[in-house]
Motif scaffolding. Structure first.
Motif, PDB file in Angstrom:
ATOM      1  N   VAL A  76       1.561   3.172   5.230  1.00 29.51           N
ATOM      2  CA  VAL A  76       1.075   2.183   4.264  1.00 29.51           C
ATOM      3  C   VAL A  76      -0.421   2.362   4.038  1.00 29.51           C
ATOM      4  O   VAL A  76      -0.920   2.266   2.910  1.00 29.51           O
ATOM      5  CB  VAL A  76       1.399   0.760   4.744  1.00 29.51           C
ATOM      6  N   LEU A  77      -1.153   2.624   5.120  1.00 24.19           N
ATOM      7  CA  LEU A  77      -2.588   2.875   5.008  1.00 24.19           C
ATOM      8  C   LEU A  77      -2.850   4.081   4.111  1.00 24.19           C
ATOM      9  O   LEU A  77      -3.747   4.058   3.264  1.00 24.19           O
ATOM     10  CB  LEU A  77      -3.170   3.111   6.403  1.00 24.19           C
ATOM     11  N   ARG A  78      -2.075   5.146   4.280  1.00 30.77           N
ATOM     12  CA  ARG A  78      -2.251   6.340   3.462  1.00 30.77           C
ATOM     13  C   ARG A  78      -1.909   6.069   2.000  1.00 30.77           C
ATOM     14  O   ARG A  78      -2.606   6.529   1.083  1.00 30.77           O
ATOM     15  CB  ARG A  78      -1.387   7.476   3.998  1.00 30.77           C
ATOM     16  N   LEU A  79      -0.834   5.312   1.761  1.00 30.04           N
ATOM     17  CA  LEU A  79      -0.440   5.015   0.389  1.00 30.04           C
ATOM     18  C   LEU A  79      -1.510   4.192  -0.314  1.00 30.04           C
ATOM     19  O   LEU A  79      -1.910   4.502  -1.446  1.00 30.04           O
ATOM     20  CB  LEU A  79       0.899   4.274   0.385  1.00 30.04           C
ATOM     21  N   ALA A  80      -1.999   3.143   0.339  1.00 27.70           N
ATOM     22  CA  ALA A  80      -3.028   2.301  -0.270  1.00 27.70           C
ATOM     23  C   ALA A  80      -4.323   3.088  -0.481  1.00 27.70           C
ATOM     24  O   ALA A  80      -4.959   3.001  -1.538  1.00 27.70           O
ATOM     25  CB  ALA A  80      -3.288   1.071   0.610  1.00 27.70           C
ATOM     26  N   GLY A  81      -4.723   3.870   0.528  1.00 30.68           N
ATOM     27  CA  GLY A  81      -5.936   4.674   0.385  1.00 30.68           C
ATOM     28  C   GLY A  81      -5.818   5.713  -0.705  1.00 30.68           C
ATOM     29  O   GLY A  81      -6.771   5.973  -1.447  1.00 30.68           O
ATOM     30  N   GLU A 217       6.642   9.265   3.787  1.00 29.74           N
ATOM     31  CA  GLU A 217       6.956   8.786   5.130  1.00 29.74           C
ATOM     32  C   GLU A 217       7.682   7.437   5.080  1.00 29.74           C
ATOM     33  O   GLU A 217       8.592   7.193   5.879  1.00 29.74           O
ATOM     34  CB  GLU A 217       5.672   8.674   5.953  1.00 29.74           C
ATOM     35  N   LEU A 218       7.295   6.586   4.139  1.00 27.11           N
ATOM     36  CA  LEU A 218       7.970   5.291   3.999  1.00 27.11           C
ATOM     37  C   LEU A 218       9.411   5.469   3.541  1.00 27.11           C
ATOM     38  O   LEU A 218      10.323   4.788   4.019  1.00 27.11           O
ATOM     39  CB  LEU A 218       7.220   4.407   3.020  1.00 27.11           C
TER      40      LEU A 218
END
Length: 225
Positions: A76-81, A217-218
């Motif tokens: 989620v951190l990677r997607l938002a970033g 990944e999600l």
């Protein structure tokens, strides 16, 4: 003790250096503020280096606990970033070229300079530090390094080595950003505008790539996040 210090230093430094990529981050910032004066570049370089040091230290020390507390996973951190980086690249692609902005004279130039200073101050943390310099990939690596400490907890030598590694990285960030204007002087006006557009597209692609990695990944493990 020296072996522990050197091992921890090298692990942290070599893990974060290719992800942060200080020369690449400096060129990205150069693309956003190609008209900044040397004094302004010094302010930007110093602020980004300090912000990066604090952000990386927090990621190593308490990053995993913060994400766990808010229920945020690394994908989620990677997607938002990635979305934030892509948006930054898109805005830079749509920004007018220097020659299209026109010129001001007298008091209007002073007002424009004040606007530039205010704009720089508002961008020192976002997006210059986060996500262009210390992005979601860097934070993820820092958190992973922080969670790989010995089972009985980090000792003083590990803390000293981690601090030294982060300090070395941030000095490198400062040097690259402070003297990125040398590249601008070599490229000239036209060359700088070409590089700005290319960097904008690269930033957009990096954002899409990081976001896609998080989304993949999600989708691969939907129930695990």
């Amino acid at each position: 003790m020296w072996n522990d210090f050197s091992h921890t230093f090298l692990v942290i430094f070599t893990s974060l250096l290719p992800v942060i990529n200080p020369p690449g981050a400096a060129l990205m910032v150069l693309g956003i503020v190609p008209d900044a004066s040397p004094a302004q570049r010094n302010i930007v370089a110093r602020a980004v280096a300090i912000n990066s040091l604090v952000l990386l230290a927090a990621s190593i020390g308490i990053g995993a606990y913060v994400l766990s507390f808010f229920g945020i996973s690394i994908p989620v951190l990677r997607l938002a970033g990635g979305l934030v980086i892509a948006a930054t690249g898109w805005r830079l692609l749509q920004a007018p070229a220097q020659g299209e902005r026109g010129s001001l004279a007298g008091a209007a130039q002073d007002e424009a300079r004040e606007d530039i200073d205010a704009s720089l101050a508002s961008q020192l943390f976002y997006p210059f530090t986060l996500p262009l310099t210390v992005g979601p990939g860097s934070i993820a690596v820092a958190i992973a390094v922080g969670t790989s400490s010995p089972a009985d907890g980090p000792e003083a030598v590990h803390v000293a080595a981690a601090g030294s590694a982060l300090l070395a990285l941030c000095v490198l960030i400062y040097v690259c950003m402070r003297y990125a204007c040398r590249l601008q002087s070599l490229l000239g006006h036209t060359g700088t505008q070409v590089v700005v557009r290319l960097l904008a597209f690269v930033i957009l692609c990096i954002g899409v790539q990081i976001g896609w990695l998080g989304l993949s990944e999600l989708l691969a493990h939907p129930g695990a996040h």
